[in-house]
Motif scaffolding. Structure first.
Motif, short mmCIF file in Angstrom:
data_model
loop_
_atom_site.label_atom_id
_atom_site.label_comp_id
_atom_site.label_asym_id
_atom_site.label_seq_id
_atom_site.Cartn_x
_atom_site.Cartn_y
_atom_site.Cartn_z
N PRO A 167 -7.62 -12.13 15.51
CA PRO A 167 -7.46 -12.07 14.05
C PRO A 167 -8.66 -12.61 13.30
O PRO A 167 -9.26 -13.61 13.69
N ASP A 168 -9.04 -11.93 12.23
CA ASP A 168 -10.01 -12.47 11.29
C ASP A 168 -9.29 -13.45 10.37
O ASP A 168 -8.06 -13.49 10.31
N LYS A 169 -10.08 -14.23 9.65
CA LYS A 169 -9.50 -15.19 8.71
C LYS A 169 -9.85 -14.74 7.29
O LYS A 169 -10.97 -14.94 6.82
N ASN A 170 -8.90 -14.07 6.64
CA ASN A 170 -9.09 -13.69 5.25
C ASN A 170 -7.72 -13.46 4.62
O ASN A 170 -6.70 -13.41 5.30
N ALA A 171 -7.71 -13.33 3.30
CA ALA A 171 -6.45 -13.23 2.57
C ALA A 171 -5.67 -11.97 2.92
O ALA A 171 -4.44 -11.98 2.95
N THR A 172 -6.40 -10.87 3.19
CA THR A 172 -5.72 -9.62 3.53
C THR A 172 -4.99 -9.73 4.86
O THR A 172 -3.88 -9.22 5.03
N VAL A 173 -5.61 -10.41 5.83
CA VAL A 173 -4.95 -10.64 7.11
C VAL A 173 -3.71 -11.49 6.90
O VAL A 173 -2.63 -11.20 7.45
N ASP A 174 -3.83 -12.55 6.11
CA ASP A 174 -2.66 -13.42 5.85
C ASP A 174 -1.51 -12.62 5.23
O ASP A 174 -0.35 -12.79 5.62
N VAL A 231 3.74 -9.63 5.86
CA VAL A 231 4.52 -8.42 5.61
C VAL A 231 4.96 -7.76 6.92
O VAL A 231 6.14 -7.47 7.13
N ILE A 232 4.00 -7.54 7.82
CA ILE A 232 4.32 -6.85 9.07
C ILE A 232 5.18 -7.72 9.98
O ILE A 232 6.12 -7.24 10.62
N GLY A 233 4.89 -9.01 10.01
CA GLY A 233 5.66 -9.93 10.83
C GLY A 233 7.03 -10.26 10.27
O GLY A 233 7.87 -10.82 10.98
N GLY A 234 7.24 -9.94 9.01
CA GLY A 234 8.56 -10.10 8.41
C GLY A 234 8.77 -11.37 7.61
O GLY A 234 9.78 -11.49 6.90
N GLU A 235 7.84 -12.31 7.67
CA GLU A 235 8.04 -13.58 6.99
C GLU A 235 8.22 -13.41 5.49
O GLU A 235 9.03 -14.11 4.85
N THR A 236 7.47 -12.49 4.90
CA THR A 236 7.54 -12.30 3.45
C THR A 236 8.23 -11.00 3.04
O THR A 236 8.40 -10.74 1.85
N SER A 237 8.62 -10.17 4.01
CA SER A 237 9.14 -8.84 3.67
C SER A 237 10.56 -8.59 4.14
O SER A 237 11.23 -7.70 3.61
N TRP A 238 11.05 -9.35 5.12
CA TRP A 238 12.38 -9.07 5.66
C TRP A 238 13.43 -9.81 4.85
O TRP A 238 14.06 -10.76 5.32
N GLY A 247 2.96 0.70 -0.27
CA GLY A 247 2.98 -0.64 0.28
C GLY A 247 1.93 -0.81 1.38
O GLY A 247 1.25 0.15 1.77
N LEU A 248 1.82 -2.03 1.91
CA LEU A 248 0.89 -2.27 3.01
C LEU A 248 1.24 -1.38 4.20
O LEU A 248 0.37 -0.86 4.88
N GLU A 249 2.53 -1.24 4.47
CA GLU A 249 3.00 -0.27 5.45
C GLU A 249 3.71 0.84 4.68
O GLU A 249 4.90 0.75 4.40
N PRO A 250 2.98 1.88 4.32
CA PRO A 250 3.56 2.89 3.43
C PRO A 250 4.69 3.68 4.09
O PRO A 250 4.59 4.07 5.25
N VAL A 251 5.75 3.89 3.34
CA VAL A 251 6.85 4.75 3.77
C VAL A 251 6.89 5.91 2.78
O VAL A 251 7.36 5.75 1.65
N PRO A 252 6.37 7.08 3.16
CA PRO A 252 6.31 8.21 2.22
C PRO A 252 7.70 8.67 1.81
O PRO A 252 8.69 8.42 2.52
N ASP A 253 7.76 9.34 0.70
CA ASP A 253 9.06 9.81 0.19
C ASP A 253 9.79 10.66 1.22
O ASP A 253 11.02 10.62 1.31
#
Length: 209
Positions: A160-167, A172-179, A189-195
């Motif tokens: 992993p790099d260290k930057n705000a986008t990685v954080d 989001v992907i790991g679920g801490e802020t999205s689940w 979204g960061l993980e786009p779900v098309p219509d």
């Protein structure tokens, strides 16, 4: 006989079911050129994700982005969204898509690089959206979390790099802020779900059950 190479399997299917052509004879040379480009993209992805990042124009990220530019240019060289043109995806598209799926998730999660929804790779986005509109692809497409969990056992750990986008991506992907219910799904979204793949709460309940 056990066959594990996906490209060989697709070639056998092409031979056994000639009524559905995925590699037109007049596109053979172009297909070979594009498949070599896919191997270069795969190699550059491995150099980016599975090694510590080096900054500057000679770093792995710059090399990966340059090859991705070539892929996007190749997609823009034919009518429609597919590498070889035509109304349906072909053998080249099938060879690319599973790896590009992994790339979408992994370079965002470990490097903070968003491949989706950008003007730089607009042809790649059209190609992905064309796949995501197909029911057969919807049935097999994986999610970013599954890719992130599956990639290390197959290829080794990502660096992993260290930057705000990685954080943000890790959250989001790991679920801490999205689940959190209700889960917010969107095409931008960061993980786009098309219509085409976002059928609403009722379908989500059936899938969860």
């Amino acid at each position: 006989q056990m066959i594990t190479e996906s490209l060989v399997i697709m070639q056998i299917l092409e031979r056994e079911f000639p009524e559905r052509v995925t590699l037109p004879e007049d596109k053979f040379d172009l297909a070979n050129k594009l498949l070599k480009l896919e191997r270069q993209l795969f190699s550059d992805w491995c150099g980016l994700v599975f090694r510590p990042s080096l900054p500057g124009p000679l770093g792995a990220r710059a090399g990966f982005e340059k090859t991705l530019d070539e892929v996007d240019k190749a997609l823009g060289a034919t009518p429609g969204p597919w590498f070889l043109g035509g109304e349906n995806p072909g053998i080249v598209d099938f060879q690319y898509v599973s790896h590009v799926e992994r790339m979408n998730a992994s370079v965002l999660y470990w490097k903070g690089l968003q491949m989706r929804g950008t003007t730089r790779w607009a042809n790649l986005e059209k190609w992905l959206l064309a796949f995501e509109a197909r029911p057969s692809y919807q049935a097999t497409k994986s999610d970013y979390y599954t890719h992130i969990m599956d990639i290390p056992p197959q290829y080794g750990p990502g660096y992993p790099d260290k930057n705000a986008t990685v954080d943000e991506a890790v959250g989001v992907i790991g679920g801490e802020t999205s689940w959190r219910l209700p889960v917010k799904l969107s095409a931008d979204g960061l993980e786009p779900v098309p219509d085409a793949m976002n059928r609403g709460e009722e379908d989500a309940r059936h899938e969860a059950a």
